[in-house]
Design an enzyme around this catalytic site. Structure first.
Site, short mmCIF file in Angstrom:
data_model
loop_
_atom_site.label_atom_id
_atom_site.label_comp_id
_atom_site.label_asym_id
_atom_site.label_seq_id
_atom_site.Cartn_x
_atom_site.Cartn_y
_atom_site.Cartn_z
N SER A 174 0.81 -1.68 -0.24
CA SER A 174 -0.01 0.14 0.68
C SER A 174 1.01 1.22 -0.26
O SER A 174 2.37 1.39 -0.02
CB SER A 174 -0.90 -0.27 1.62
OG SER A 174 -0.04 0.11 2.22
N LYS A 175 0.60 2.18 -0.15
CA LYS A 175 0.82 3.88 0.00
C LYS A 175 1.79 3.90 1.53
O LYS A 175 2.56 4.17 0.72
CB LYS A 175 0.04 4.73 0.17
CG LYS A 175 -0.95 5.50 -1.23
CD LYS A 175 -0.57 6.51 -1.61
CE LYS A 175 -1.13 6.82 -2.92
NZ LYS A 175 0.22 6.84 -4.14
N ARG A 176 0.96 3.73 2.23
CA ARG A 176 2.62 3.41 3.70
C ARG A 176 3.46 2.99 3.03
O ARG A 176 4.67 3.24 3.84
CB ARG A 176 1.62 3.32 4.02
CG ARG A 176 2.00 1.97 5.55
CD ARG A 176 0.29 1.51 6.37
NE ARG A 176 0.00 0.24 5.73
CZ ARG A 176 0.49 -0.87 6.39
NH1 ARG A 176 1.73 -0.93 7.39
NH2 ARG A 176 -0.35 -2.08 5.62
N HIS A 177 3.99 1.81 2.70
CA HIS A 177 5.16 1.18 2.19
C HIS A 177 5.81 1.89 0.76
O HIS A 177 6.82 1.33 0.33
CB HIS A 177 5.02 -0.32 1.47
CG HIS A 177 4.10 -1.78 2.23
ND1 HIS A 177 2.33 -1.51 2.16
CD2 HIS A 177 4.11 -1.39 3.78
CE1 HIS A 177 2.29 -2.99 2.95
NE2 HIS A 177 3.24 -2.32 3.90
N GLY A 178 5.63 2.89 0.53
CA GLY A 178 5.76 3.76 -0.79
C GLY A 178 5.41 3.06 -2.01
O GLY A 178 6.03 3.67 -2.99
#
Ligand code: GLU
Length: 492
Positions: free
Chosen positions: A254-258
């Protein structure tokens, strides 16, 4: 099989091109290019409410940016078009009718609420929750009555419920599914639109797709599709399910993983060849040590389906950044300058047209920072002070380097020296520093850092002599003077 290989990606245009689809596209493309086969793009836009033209355009733009050209599909044409599912309704109608005729599909008049309610009851009773086949067992009279009433219906597949369906996956071997858990899934919705599991089979067959290479998230769809192939008397293609891409914590990417959309990587200044190289390693390897490949030739040469991994791939932003840095350093500096130019222009640092002198200076600046940047947007930041007079001085660097008591004297002395220095370049600037250091009883390093902060705003830049040369006499002196005056007035 070489030469006859036909592979495809079939994106649903409901958003931008994300990494998963891009990786799937890349593996299909590499396999097609390696085998002299055909790479097809088919747009699966039967979800009319969510599909947009803008998304189709965005996906195609992303593929183009990655250099993944397609032989058949939107804009390219081809003998098995149209390549938009929304324009292929006649085929779905034809084969839906065929399945109905041969008893492998039936009309279901249950409302979604009814189906849902009965499913829940089955679940509560500890049974496998699936469509209970109520409409399979309607009497002819009931059926006629429903038709006469004009009741909406969906077309359901009459799935096999005994035995098992075996998916022969090139990577995973045999993956077995007990048929009794498979539902009589919907082939055609009440609005006449085909579902994914039906349309994909019709299209892959008509488009003569030999290898279906797609994400592992589809593996539970594959037995359903295999049953449809069989019901229509068609050959089943070779299936290759690519491992999922996960975040470093092994949860769904997801976004939080970049994770980013492909064009966001472009906007941030990643190079397409670096992204391609990185994506290639998400679930594939040549041997376990090689990480950098010539893109695309060496990747094409070395790619093979057999070396696709069963294990999930882990997305690691830092590794991607590192790899991008490798690719940045591999470029000729003039090429690097050309690649970064749009970002420099967007940042307002360079004009639309560069005159030859500015171009040469810009390229010389790029050459100085090439070793230190990992992304083009870092290059923009690392060279900003060469092209704008709006310097913001870094608070900490000012405290540390400009508040030393000898700094005003140093800046004043440099201003005097530089006014008449002929010519003004790294070779003539260096001796000035040497002389002043000796005269002031300081080390050369004590001189360099304050000057760097004064002219660039921060503590990092290329070699200070080169930096001053590239800035030029006028800008150098102007900045030294500004800082000197501010220090004297206690404003800094
Ligand atoms: N439209 C499907 C998707 O985007 C295609 C899956 C497939 O390749 O069969 O996931």
């Amino acid at each position: 099989m070489d030469g006859n290989v036909r592979v495809r990606i079939a994106p649903s245009p409901t958003g931008a091109l994300h990494m998963g689809t891009a990786r799937t596209a890349l593996f299909n493309w590499l396999f097609a290019r390696k085998t002299g086969g055909t790479f097809v793009v088919r747009i699966e836009d039967t979800d009319l409410a969510r599909s947009t033209e803008e998304s189709t355009e965005g996906i195609l733009q992303g593929l183009r940016w990655l250099g993944l050209d397609w032989d058949e599909g939107p804009g390219a044409g081809g003998p098995y078009g149209p390549y938009f599912q929304s324009q292929r309704m006649e085929y779905y109608k034809e084969f839906a009718a065929k399945l109905e005729e041969n008893g492998r599909a039936y009309r279901c008049y249950c409302t979604p609420e009814e189906v849902d309610e009965r499913r829940k009851a089955m679940l509560a009773a500890g049974q496998v929750s699936k469509y209970d086949r109520k409409c399979l067992h309607l009497t002819d009279a009931q059926r006629r009555q429903y038709e006469a009433e004009g009741r909406p219906y969906v077309l359901r597949f009459y799935a096999k419920d005994e035995g098992e369906t075996v998916v022969h996956d090139l990577i995973r071997g045999e993956v077995r599914f007990a048929n009794h858990v498979l539902d009589d899934f919907v082939l055609v919705r009440s609005d006449g639109l085909p579902t994914y599991n039906f349309a994909v089979v019709v299209d892959d067959h008509l488009m003569k797709i030999t290898h279906v290479i797609r994400g592992e998230d589809h593996i539970s769809n594959t037995p359903r599709q295999i049953q449809v192939y069989e019901a229509l008397g068609w050959d089943v293609p070779i299936f290759v399910h690519l491992p999922m891409i996960l975040g470093p914590d092994r949860s769904k990417l997801s976004k939080r993983h970049g994770a980013k959309f492909i064009m966001e990587f472009a906007d941030e200044g990643y190079l397409p060849e670096a992204v391609v190289n990185y994506l290639a390693l998400l679930g594939w390897s040549y041997d376990d040590s090689q990480e950098i490949f010539e893109v695309p030739d060496e990747l094409i040469e070395k790619f093979s389906l057999e070396r696709i991994s069963k294990n999930p791939a882990i997305f690691d932003t830092q590794k991607l950044e590192w790899m991008n840095g490798v690719y940045i350093r591999k470029l000729d500096y003039r090429e690097l300058a050309a690649r970064a130019l749009p970002l420099m222009q967007k940042a307002g640092l360079l004009p639309k047209e560069l005159d030859p002198k500015l171009k040469e200076r810009y390229e010389a600046v790029v050459k100085e920072v090439q070793q230190r940047v990992r992304k083009l947007n870092e290059l923009v930041d690392a060279t900003r002070y060469f092209f704008t007079d709006e310097i913001t001085w870094d608070e900490k660097a000012v405290q540390k380097h400009l508040h030393r008591e000898y700094v005003p004297e140093l800046l004043a002395a440099l201003l005097e020296e530089f006014a008449s220095l002929q010519p003004f370049n790294a070779g003539t600037i260096e001796p000035v520093f040497n002389r002043l250091a000796e005269k002031m009883g300081l080390k050369r390093g004590d001189l360099m850092q304050p000057v760097r902060v004064a002219v660039t705003g921060g503590p990092v830049s290329p070699g200070i002599f080169e930096t001053l040369e590239l800035l030029g006499r006028a800008k150098t002196c102007e900045r030294l003077r500004t800082v000197l005056e501010r220090l004297r007035r206690g404003e800094m």
